[in-house]
Write a protein that holds these residues in place. Structure first.
Motif, short mmCIF file in Angstrom:
data_model
loop_
_atom_site.label_atom_id
_atom_site.label_comp_id
_atom_site.label_asym_id
_atom_site.label_seq_id
_atom_site.Cartn_x
_atom_site.Cartn_y
_atom_site.Cartn_z
N HIS A 128 0.84 -1.21 0.00
CA HIS A 128 0.00 0.00 0.00
C HIS A 128 0.86 1.25 0.00
O HIS A 128 0.57 2.22 -0.70
N SER A 129 1.93 1.22 0.79
CA SER A 129 2.79 2.40 0.87
C SER A 129 3.37 2.74 -0.50
O SER A 129 3.51 3.91 -0.85
N ASP A 130 3.69 1.72 -1.30
CA ASP A 130 4.21 1.97 -2.65
C ASP A 130 3.18 2.71 -3.49
O ASP A 130 3.52 3.64 -4.23
N LEU A 131 1.92 2.29 -3.38
CA LEU A 131 0.85 2.95 -4.14
C LEU A 131 0.77 4.43 -3.80
O LEU A 131 0.70 5.28 -4.70
N PHE A 132 0.76 4.74 -2.51
CA PHE A 132 0.63 6.14 -2.11
C PHE A 132 1.86 6.95 -2.46
O PHE A 132 1.75 8.12 -2.83
N ASN A 133 3.03 6.36 -2.38
CA ASN A 133 4.24 7.08 -2.77
C ASN A 133 4.27 7.35 -4.27
O ASN A 133 4.62 8.45 -4.71
N ILE A 134 3.85 6.38 -5.07
CA ILE A 134 3.79 6.56 -6.52
C ILE A 134 2.79 7.66 -6.87
O ILE A 134 3.07 8.55 -7.68
N LEU A 135 1.61 7.61 -6.24
CA LEU A 135 0.59 8.63 -6.52
C LEU A 135 1.03 10.01 -6.05
O LEU A 135 0.81 11.01 -6.74
N HIS A 136 1.68 10.09 -4.89
CA HIS A 136 2.17 11.37 -4.39
C HIS A 136 3.17 11.96 -5.38
O HIS A 136 3.08 13.14 -5.75
N ASN A 137 4.09 11.14 -5.84
CA ASN A 137 5.09 11.60 -6.81
C ASN A 137 4.44 12.02 -8.12
O ASN A 137 4.88 12.99 -8.75
#
Length: 81
Positions: free
Chosen positions: A3-12
């Motif tokens: 999940h953290s990867d998803l949010f980091n990708i979206l934030h970027n």
């Protein structure tokens, strides 16, 4: 993928949309309508919103143009409410 990867990708991706202008976690949390602490927990993987993975998996089954169409429709519904 976590999940953290998803949010980091979206934030970027949101930052890239703004020509690389950094967006703080507080600003992103505000845009999402959650507390900064909740958003931090999502990005760190300390909390896992149940719907996030399901939504991403559903979007992953669509073609690019369909993803754009769905997201725009969701945005219009949000703006109308």
């Amino acid at each position: 993928m976590e999940h953290s990867d998803l949010f980091n990708i979206l934030h970027n991706a949101v930052e890239a949309q703004g020509n690389g202008k950094k967006i703080t976690q507080k600003e992103m949390a505000s845009l999402l309508g959650v507390s900064m602490r909740t958003y931090q927990d999502w990005r760190l993987g300390n909390a896992k919103p149940q719907a996030a993975r399901a939504v991403m998996q559903m979007l992953g089954k669509l073609e690019d143009d369909d993803i754009i169409r769905v997201v725009r429709k969701i945005n219009r519904l949000e703006e109308a409410s």
